[in-house]
Design a protein around this motif. Structure first.
Motif, PDB file in Angstrom:
ATOM      1  N   ASP A  34       0.846  -1.204   0.000  1.00 45.79           N
ATOM      2  CA  ASP A  34       0.000   0.000   0.000  1.00 45.79           C
ATOM      3  C   ASP A  34       0.879   1.251   0.000  1.00 45.79           C
ATOM      4  O   ASP A  34       2.118   1.182   0.027  1.00 45.79           O
ATOM      5  CB  ASP A  34      -0.967  -0.009   1.185  1.00 45.79           C
ATOM      6  N   ALA A  35       0.253   2.415  -0.027  1.00 48.14           N
ATOM      7  CA  ALA A  35       0.975   3.679  -0.155  1.00 48.14           C
ATOM      8  C   ALA A  35       1.764   4.025   1.104  1.00 48.14           C
ATOM      9  O   ALA A  35       2.801   4.704   1.021  1.00 48.14           O
ATOM     10  CB  ALA A  35      -0.005   4.801  -0.480  1.00 48.14           C
ATOM     11  N   THR A  36       1.311   3.569   2.276  1.00 47.24           N
ATOM     12  CA  THR A  36       2.046   3.883   3.521  1.00 47.24           C
ATOM     13  C   THR A  36       3.412   3.200   3.520  1.00 47.24           C
ATOM     14  O   THR A  36       4.403   3.780   4.012  1.00 47.24           O
ATOM     15  CB  THR A  36       1.242   3.426   4.748  1.00 47.24           C
ATOM     16  N   PHE A  37       3.477   2.015   2.980  1.00 44.30           N
ATOM     17  CA  PHE A  37       4.765   1.298   2.891  1.00 44.30           C
ATOM     18  C   PHE A  37       5.700   2.020   1.914  1.00 44.30           C
ATOM     19  O   PHE A  37       6.907   2.171   2.180  1.00 44.30           O
ATOM     20  CB  PHE A  37       4.513  -0.144   2.437  1.00 44.30           C
ATOM     21  N   CYS A  38       5.133   2.495   0.810  1.00 40.65           N
ATOM     22  CA  CYS A  38       5.932   3.234  -0.177  1.00 40.65           C
ATOM     23  C   CYS A  38       6.437   4.566   0.400  1.00 40.65           C
ATOM     24  O   CYS A  38       7.575   4.994   0.112  1.00 40.65           O
ATOM     25  CB  CYS A  38       5.102   3.490  -1.428  1.00 40.65           C
ATOM     26  N   GLN A  39       5.589   5.216   1.209  1.00 38.98           N
ATOM     27  CA  GLN A  39       5.987   6.474   1.825  1.00 38.98           C
ATOM     28  C   GLN A  39       7.158   6.262   2.791  1.00 38.98           C
ATOM     29  O   GLN A  39       8.118   7.057   2.799  1.00 38.98           O
ATOM     30  CB  GLN A  39       4.794   7.081   2.578  1.00 38.98           C
ATOM     31  N   ILE A  89      -4.110   2.908  -5.249  1.00 40.07           N
ATOM     32  CA  ILE A  89      -3.619   4.018  -6.083  1.00 40.07           C
ATOM     33  C   ILE A  89      -4.561   5.217  -6.023  1.00 40.07           C
ATOM     34  O   ILE A  89      -4.120   6.367  -5.880  1.00 40.07           O
ATOM     35  CB  ILE A  89      -3.441   3.531  -7.535  1.00 40.07           C
ATOM     36  N   LEU A  90      -5.855   4.975  -6.120  1.00 37.88           N
ATOM     37  CA  LEU A  90      -6.823   6.073  -6.095  1.00 37.88           C
ATOM     38  C   LEU A  90      -6.821   6.804  -4.757  1.00 37.88           C
ATOM     39  O   LEU A  90      -6.948   8.042  -4.709  1.00 37.88           O
ATOM     40  CB  LEU A  90      -8.224   5.529  -6.391  1.00 37.88           C
ATOM     41  N   GLU A  91      -6.664   6.043  -3.658  1.00 36.42           N
ATOM     42  CA  GLU A  91      -6.605   6.697  -2.342  1.00 36.42           C
ATOM     43  C   GLU A  91      -5.354   7.555  -2.215  1.00 36.42           C
ATOM     44  O   GLU A  91      -5.399   8.674  -1.668  1.00 36.42           O
ATOM     45  CB  GLU A  91      -6.646   5.646  -1.239  1.00 36.42           C
ATOM     46  N   GLU A 123      -3.710   8.992  -4.659  1.00 33.75           N
ATOM     47  CA  GLU A 123      -3.885  10.189  -5.504  1.00 33.75           C
ATOM     48  C   GLU A 123      -4.810  11.202  -4.832  1.00 33.75           C
ATOM     49  O   GLU A 123      -4.599  12.419  -4.936  1.00 33.75           O
ATOM     50  CB  GLU A 123      -4.465   9.770  -6.861  1.00 33.75           C
ATOM     51  N   ALA A 124      -5.822  10.696  -4.130  1.00 39.44           N
ATOM     52  CA  ALA A 124      -6.783  11.592  -3.484  1.00 39.44           C
ATOM     53  C   ALA A 124      -6.153  12.372  -2.331  1.00 39.44           C
ATOM     54  O   ALA A 124      -6.602  13.482  -2.002  1.00 39.44           O
ATOM     55  CB  ALA A 124      -7.974  10.789  -2.968  1.00 39.44           C
ATOM     56  N   LEU A 125      -5.105  11.805  -1.706  1.00 44.50           N
ATOM     57  CA  LEU A 125      -4.446  12.478  -0.586  1.00 44.50           C
ATOM     58  C   LEU A 125      -3.553  13.634  -1.041  1.00 44.50           C
ATOM     59  O   LEU A 125      -3.081  14.423  -0.212  1.00 44.50           O
ATOM     60  CB  LEU A 125      -3.642  11.470   0.237  1.00 44.50           C
ATOM     61  N   GLY A 126      -3.281  13.697  -2.341  1.00 44.88           N
ATOM     62  CA  GLY A 126      -2.612  14.867  -2.902  1.00 44.88           C
ATOM     63  C   GLY A 126      -1.111  14.953  -2.680  1.00 44.88           C
ATOM     64  O   GLY A 126      -0.408  13.934  -2.632  1.00 44.88           O
ATOM     65  N   ALA A 127      -0.631  16.199  -2.498  1.00 43.51           N
ATOM     66  CA  ALA A 127       0.800  16.501  -2.483  1.00 43.51           C
ATOM     67  C   ALA A 127       1.618  15.715  -1.463  1.00 43.51           C
ATOM     68  O   ALA A 127       2.723  15.269  -1.780  1.00 43.51           O
ATOM     69  CB  ALA A 127       0.987  18.000  -2.265  1.00 43.51           C
ATOM     70  N   PRO A 128       1.147  15.493  -0.203  1.00 40.36           N
ATOM     71  CA  PRO A 128       1.986  14.784   0.764  1.00 40.36           C
ATOM     72  C   PRO A 128       2.407  13.385   0.311  1.00 40.36           C
ATOM     73  O   PRO A 128       3.460  12.887   0.744  1.00 40.36           O
ATOM     74  CB  PRO A 128       1.084  14.705   2.006  1.00 40.36           C
ATOM     75  N   LEU A 129       1.619  12.754  -0.559  1.00 40.91           N
ATOM     76  CA  LEU A 129       1.929  11.387  -0.997  1.00 40.91           C
ATOM     77  C   LEU A 129       2.239  11.303  -2.487  1.00 40.91           C
ATOM     78  O   LEU A 129       2.080  10.247  -3.099  1.00 40.91           O
ATOM     79  CB  LEU A 129       0.758  10.451  -0.664  1.00 40.91           C
ATOM     80  N   GLY A 172       5.155  11.388  -4.034  1.00 43.77           N
ATOM     81  CA  GLY A 172       6.263  10.455  -4.267  1.00 43.77           C
ATOM     82  C   GLY A 172       5.823   9.012  -4.067  1.00 43.77           C
ATOM     83  O   GLY A 172       6.169   8.125  -4.855  1.00 43.77           O
ATOM     84  N   ALA A 173       5.065   8.763  -2.991  1.00 47.21           N
ATOM     85  CA  ALA A 173       4.583   7.410  -2.721  1.00 47.21           C
ATOM     86  C   ALA A 173       3.641   6.939  -3.828  1.00 47.21           C
ATOM     87  O   ALA A 173       3.652   5.753  -4.202  1.00 47.21           O
ATOM     88  CB  ALA A 173       3.866   7.379  -1.378  1.00 47.21           C
ATOM     89  N   THR A 174       2.830   7.866  -4.352  1.00 43.15           N
ATOM     90  CA  THR A 174       1.908   7.496  -5.433  1.00 43.15           C
ATOM     91  C   THR A 174       2.667   7.068  -6.677  1.00 43.15           C
ATOM     92  O   THR A 174       2.304   6.075  -7.337  1.00 43.15           O
ATOM     93  CB  THR A 174       0.981   8.683  -5.766  1.00 43.15           C
ATOM     94  N   SER A 175       3.714   7.792  -7.008  1.00 42.98           N
ATOM     95  CA  SER A 175       4.501   7.426  -8.194  1.00 42.98           C
ATOM     96  C   SER A 175       5.191   6.076  -8.007  1.00 42.98           C
ATOM     97  O   SER A 175       5.364   5.326  -8.979  1.00 42.98           O
ATOM     98  CB  SER A 175       5.553   8.521  -8.482  1.00 42.98           C
ATOM     99  N   ILE A 176       5.571   5.739  -6.762  1.00 46.80           N
ATOM    100  CA  ILE A 176       6.222   4.438  -6.502  1.00 46.80           C
ATOM    101  C   ILE A 176       5.215   3.296  -6.595  1.00 46.80           C
ATOM    102  O   ILE A 176       5.467   2.266  -7.221  1.00 46.80           O
ATOM    103  CB  ILE A 176       6.904   4.449  -5.116  1.00 46.80           C
TER     104      ILE A 176
END
Length: 246
Positions: free
Chosen positions: A31-36, A66-68, A70-76, A78-82
């Motif tokens: 998930d995105a938290t692991f990528c962050q 991925i959609l979540e 993207e919805a969180l915006g700028a703070p994530l 980098g994580a979204t791209s990963i």
């Protein structure tokens, strides 16, 4: 990687493979938290996980994750791209996305995924379910969590049931060997039922039988004798006279 860390991870993988049918290549659901967390500690997820497992592994994510992100915006960003680099697995929520944590829970119901997440609430929820395998980052180091209490209890319960089953089979075998167990008898085959005799009360008597009543013994004998007597032919008187002249 230290030998002790490899032994621990290998032991955990073998445990889940033996008791919950996890198989190589292991599927890691990220998930995105692991990528962050990986981005913050500047580590490559693909390289670190394969090095940590030392066996084939597939890195996956879902559309909901991925959609979540993207919805969180700028703070994530980098994580979204990963997270977008990983293979997107079908989750069944196409067109109706749900929260990433709920999506991952539904994905792990019928499949064997190693869940890579830093989400504490998601981790606590999965620990309560037997057979869930968790991976997280401790600073820059991936850690495969040891089996949870729920998983250990489930394995112990299954082992106990198997042991009881084997003991029962052994006792039955000893009884049969000592002649204490009664031999199994085959049930008697059901007799085939043939056609039943007709009910005499329901049968109609023929008209002939009604017209000829039964006779007693004496009457029947006399009737037979009467039938057997030869019939006498009466000769007229004028015929006798003619015969006398001749």
């Amino acid at each position: 990687m230290k030998i002790s860390r490899f032994k621990k991870s290998h032991k955990t993988l073998v445990y889940f493979a033996t008791n919950f049918d996890y198989r190589e290549p292991y599927q890691v659901l990220i998930d995105a938290t692991f990528c962050q967390a990986a981005l913050q500690h500047k580590i490559g997820i693909d390289e670190q996980i394969k090095k940590y497992f030392q066996c084939p592994a597939k890195l996956l994510t879902t559309q909901c994750v991925i959609l979540e992100a993207e919805a969180l915006g700028a703070p994530l960003t980098g994580a979204t791209s990963i997270v977008k680099r990983f293979h997107v697995h079908k989750c069944g929520h196409e067109g109706k996305p749900v929260a990433a944590a709920e999506c991952i829970k539904s994905m792990t119901k019928d499949n064997r995924y190693i869940v890579a997440s830093q989400d504490r609430l998601l981790q606590e929820s999965l620990r309560k379910i037997p057979g869930r395998c968790l991976l997280y980052l401790h600073k820059a180091t991936p850690v495969l969590e040891a089996p949870s209490k729920a998983s250990k209890k489930w394995v112990q319960r299954r082992a106990k049931n198997l042991m009881l089953g084997k003991q029962v089979e052994k006792i039955d075998y000893m009884k049969e060997k000592q002649g204490l167990k009664p031999a199994e008898t085959t049930p008697n085959p059901k007799k085939r039922k043939g056609p039943k005799n007709p009910n005499p009360l329901s049968c109609k008597k023929s008209k002939k039988e009604k017209q000829q009543p039964q006779l007693k013994g004496v009457e029947q004998t006399a009737l037979v004798k009467a039938k057997t007597k030869r019939k006498r032919v009466k000769i007229p008187a004028h015929v006798k006279a003619e015969l006398g002249k001749d």
